[in-house]
Write a protein that holds these residues in place. Structure first.
Motif, mmCIF file in Angstrom:
data_model
loop_
_atom_site.group_PDB
_atom_site.id
_atom_site.type_symbol
_atom_site.label_atom_id
_atom_site.label_comp_id
_atom_site.label_asym_id
_atom_site.label_seq_id
_atom_site.Cartn_x
_atom_site.Cartn_y
_atom_site.Cartn_z
ATOM 1 N N ASN B 4 0.732 -1.196 -0.023
ATOM 2 C CA ASN B 4 0.016 -0.202 -0.045
ATOM 3 C C ASN B 4 1.082 1.120 0.197
ATOM 4 O O ASN B 4 0.508 2.338 -0.434
ATOM 5 N N ARG B 253 -6.388 15.782 -8.846
ATOM 6 C CA ARG B 253 -6.434 14.399 -8.636
ATOM 7 C C ARG B 253 -7.955 14.232 -8.477
ATOM 8 O O ARG B 253 -8.620 13.241 -9.503
ATOM 9 N N ASN B 256 -10.088 14.919 -11.232
ATOM 10 C CA ASN B 256 -9.973 13.701 -12.387
ATOM 11 C C ASN B 256 -10.683 12.637 -12.090
ATOM 12 O O ASN B 256 -11.694 12.363 -12.917
ATOM 13 N N VAL B 257 -10.829 11.909 -10.986
ATOM 14 C CA VAL B 257 -11.395 11.016 -10.582
ATOM 15 C C VAL B 257 -13.103 11.147 -10.784
ATOM 16 O O VAL B 257 -13.627 10.485 -11.194
ATOM 17 N N GLN B 259 -14.363 12.926 -12.882
ATOM 18 C CA GLN B 259 -15.040 12.891 -14.343
ATOM 19 C C GLN B 259 -15.609 11.526 -14.529
ATOM 20 O O GLN B 259 -16.228 11.209 -15.337
ATOM 21 N N LEU B 260 -15.285 10.606 -13.706
ATOM 22 C CA LEU B 260 -16.036 9.163 -13.705
ATOM 23 C C LEU B 260 -17.498 9.533 -13.135
ATOM 24 O O LEU B 260 -17.648 10.945 -13.302
ATOM 25 N N ASP B 261 -18.084 8.726 -12.459
ATOM 26 C CA ASP B 261 -19.212 9.456 -11.957
ATOM 27 C C ASP B 261 -19.079 9.622 -10.242
ATOM 28 O O ASP B 261 -18.191 9.062 -9.866
ATOM 29 N N GLU B 263 -20.431 8.095 -7.791
ATOM 30 C CA GLU B 263 -20.487 6.654 -7.404
ATOM 31 C C GLU B 263 -19.035 6.100 -7.216
ATOM 32 O O GLU B 263 -18.430 5.587 -6.416
ATOM 33 N N GLN B 264 -18.496 5.827 -8.898
ATOM 34 C CA GLN B 264 -17.068 5.709 -8.973
ATOM 35 C C GLN B 264 -16.135 6.359 -8.023
ATOM 36 O O GLN B 264 -14.907 5.562 -7.598
ATOM 37 N N GLN B 266 -16.391 7.870 -5.379
ATOM 38 C CA GLN B 266 -16.502 7.268 -3.884
ATOM 39 C C GLN B 266 -15.620 6.032 -3.756
ATOM 40 O O GLN B 266 -15.198 5.712 -2.810
ATOM 41 N N GLN B 267 -15.983 5.200 -4.722
ATOM 42 C CA GLN B 267 -15.482 3.768 -4.651
ATOM 43 C C GLN B 267 -14.031 3.744 -4.600
ATOM 44 O O GLN B 267 -13.204 2.978 -4.500
ATOM 45 N N LEU B 268 -13.466 4.972 -5.291
ATOM 46 C CA LEU B 268 -12.113 4.887 -5.497
ATOM 47 C C LEU B 268 -11.386 5.915 -4.434
ATOM 48 O O LEU B 268 -10.285 6.235 -4.351
ATOM 49 N N GLY B 269 -12.237 5.997 -3.383
ATOM 50 C CA GLY B 269 -11.714 6.628 -1.997
ATOM 51 C C GLY B 269 -11.863 8.031 -1.953
ATOM 52 O O GLY B 269 -11.224 8.620 -1.162
ATOM 53 N N ILE B 270 -12.478 8.522 -2.884
ATOM 54 C CA ILE B 270 -12.729 10.149 -3.177
ATOM 55 C C ILE B 270 -13.894 10.734 -2.034
ATOM 56 O O ILE B 270 -15.093 10.136 -2.360
#
Lengths: 270, 373
Positions: B4, B253, B256-257, B259-261, B263-264, B266-270
């Motif tokens: 990690n 950053r 950038n993330v 720009q997905l939606d 929900e995604q 959040q799933q990437l930790g934002i």
């Protein structure tokens, strides 16, 4: 051992409850499939496991910790999600999208290092998307985008992968590749893999354990041979099918029966 | 196996320096960093261009100043450099007290509008978003018009103050209307902004009709102008814009993330709600600071981000700094045109940005025939 455990979880949107008192456990090395007809709550169950949909009642434990209490970044280091129809920004390159999978491991100021690029390259190799790397996402097909989101999930280096219909847009070759990859991750790399699938044959072939949902409840739960037979399919899906042991590996194989003349559904079951 | 912690803390600056030193690229970077390098060069290039344009435009204006005079005046300001003045004191006043603050303010405002526009477009995932989308402009305009209509004895400094306050207040109202529980749905935010904007614009229009002989001043403010800029305005605006822009850059950053939606992301930790709040707050603050002295300058916030995106791609880590410097350059050039084209008459700079900017942007659109957002 790491596990993902649902304890009497009810999930819903607003006042509408979709799933009632679901209890189940997912463990590393055992691929868990969720099947059920359209609207039975498969995707809702996945959303609940991601922690984005708060349970109405019950708890979801990851590694013994209630996921409500985990912050999103910590959770994203442990758990990756492959959504069903993800929105992907069209101007970004495929590589940039997969690189976003490294987000939970990077701080606000941290730039992607060599290791991150290496992990992304490996993830793209594993999903056969490396040759798409420089293409813009807007130019890619549905199946290519789907593999890209799987690559992104791998780049997260998670311990849990939740997939919602990962094979929906894929042709048969990539369906097999994708689920082989998922099985490999689950069995060799000791990841927890939970996936929804609408294709009963894929579910039977690739999952070690199946949960069949019907009207928001667990209808049956167990090995593919226990869960899939023509009686359960008739009761849960309302479809007449012929289920017989797969000639190669004895797993249940579901054949559809058209209602053409001379093709009267036989009552013979496995 | 699950590493990690990534070794080697490579922050942006170090990466940039490494690339600039033309070092061999890391082993796995066959694809991506080549593009990084181009965009890092582009940032450096724009900064140098900005410096050059600042110096050149100092010499341009109704009073002719030759470059050699300018050069000597600038050199004489460097400590320990002794140059015998061969120029009159008024030249120095024109350069340092009239032109320089005006150029700096134009640069700051251009940078602010461009970076705020980029932020709004990214947050709303909507190419039509500009800094004025959710009520900043209408709030500022109403505040300013009220300021113009105040009795003369109250007027000192009231226009910028009321414009700034109006802008912030309008966005705050929109924000609280659109908020649902702990979340902020972006579509609701846009709709609330458009509706409140229309309401405020109606009041502004009425006040303008009723304003009598003050109408001319109001209209030139609304179109945007940098005439009468002095140092205190630069120093008032500078902290807001610099701090706001830095906060936004730091969130490149997450943007950038997103720009997905959501929900995604959040799933990437934002932490999506937190990022939205920070970015909206920072972008609103710098836009309000940008408009409060010089009025509603249109088009910069939409044309610059798209131009930069067309040329250098959508990655906000490059897009945001590039748009910042490109916006500064663009507005300095536009303002120089505004004050020289029909000298001694000044054209409101908002007219120039649209008159020169729009054809250039249309040309770019024709050149690149692919999707631009």
């Amino acid at each position: 051992m790491l596990n993902l455990r649902l304890n009497k979880v009810s999930l819903g949107y607003g006042k509408r409850t979709v799933l009632y008192d679901i209890s189940l456990e997912a463990r590393p090395g055992e691929m868990l499939g969720i099947i059920g007809p359209n609207g039975s709550g498969k995707s809702t169950l996945i959303r609940g496991m991601t922690g984005l949909l708060q349970p109405i009642s019950g708890q979801i434990f990851l590694d013994g910790k209630d996921i409500v209490n985990l912050n999103r970044q910590d959770l994203a280091r442990l758990m990756a999600v492959v959504p069903q129809n993800p929105v992907l920004p069209e101007l970004f390159t495929a590589f940039e999208v997969v690189l976003m999978g490294r987000t939970p491991h990077l701080g606000l100021l941290r730039y992607e290092g060599e290791d991150d690029l290496f992990i992304v390259q490996k993830a793209m190799e594993a999903t056969q998307t490396l040759d798409l790397a420089e293409r813009r996402v807007g130019e890619l097909s549905g199946g290519e985008r789907q593999r890209l989101t799987i690559a992104r999930a791998l780049a997260q280096k998670p311990k849990v992968i939740l997939m919602d219909e990962p094979t929906a847009n894929l042709d048969i070759n990539y369906q097999i590749e994708t689920l082989n990859l998922a099985r490999h991750l689950c069995h060799r790399q000791e990841l927890i893999v939970v996936t929804t699938l609408h294709d009963l044959n894929l579910a039977a072939q690739y999952c070690d354990r199946l949960v069949m949902l019907s009207n928001g409840k667990v209808y049956s739960h167990g090995s593919p041979n226990m869960v899939i037979n023509s009686r359960t399919i008739k009761e849960v899906y309302g479809a007449e099918v012929y289920v017989y042991p797969h000639p190669v590996n004895e797993l249940p194989a579901t054949l559809i029966i058209s209602d053409k003349e001379g093709n009267k559904p036989s009552r013979k079951t496995s | 196996m699950y590493k990690n912690e990534i070794q080697g803390d490579k922050d942006f600056l170090r990466m940039a320096l490494e690339l600039l030193k033309n070092m061999t690229l890391p082993r796995t970077t066959t694809i991506y960093p080549m593009q990084w390098r181009g965009r890092v060069y582009a940032i450096v290039g724009l900064v140098l261009l900005l410096g050059a344009i600042l110096v050149v435009t100092l010499a341009i204006g109704s009073t002719h100043i030759s470059f050699s005079t300018l050069w000597h005046v600038l050199l004489s300001k460097i400590p320990f450099v002794q140059i015998e003045p061969t120029w009159s004191g008024s030249i120095e006043t024109i350069i340092f007290d009239i032109r320089l603050p005006r150029l700096l303010l134009a640069g700051l405002v251009g940078a602010a509008l461009a970076v705020a526009g980029t932020t709004y477009q990214g947050l709303f995932r909507n190419p039509l978003a500009d800094p004025y989308l959710i009520g900043v402009a209408q709030g500022a305009a109403l505040g300013a018009v009220i300021g113009f209509l105040l009795p003369i004895s109250w007027q000192a400094g009231s226009v910028p103050l009321l414009a700034f306050g109006g802008a912030i207040l309008a966005v705050a109202i929109v924000y609280f209307i659109a908020r649902v529980g702990k979340t902020l749905p972006m579509t609701t935010l846009i709709l609330a902004g458009v509706a409140l904007g229309a309401f405020l614009a109606a009041i502004t229009s009425y006040l303008m009709i009723a304003s009598g002989d003050k109408l001319h001043g109001i209209i030139s403010w609304l179109l945007g102008t940098f005439s009468l800029t002095s140092w205190w305005q630069v120093t008032m605006v500078l902290p807001y814009i610099v701090v706001g822009a830095i906060i936004i850059w730091l969130h490149a950053r997450p943007l950038n993330v997103m720009q997905l939606d959501e929900e995604q992301a959040q799933q990437l930790g934002i932490n999506v709600e937190q990022v939205k709040l920070i970015l909206l707050g920072a972008a609103t603050l710098i836009t309000a600071a940008a408009v409060c002295f010089c009025g509603i300058i249109g088009f910069v916030g939409i044309i610059i981000p798209h131009t930069v995106r067309l040329v250098w791609g959508p990655d906000h880590r490059f897009l945001l700094p590039l748009a910042t410097f490109a916006g500064a350059i663009f507005l300095i050039l536009a303002d120089t045109t505004a004050r020289t084209a029909l000298a001694p008459t000044e054209i409101p700079v908002g007219i120039i940005t649209a008159f020169l900017g729009a054809p250039f942007f249309l040309y770019l659109l024709r050149q690149k025939k692919r999707a631009i957002f």
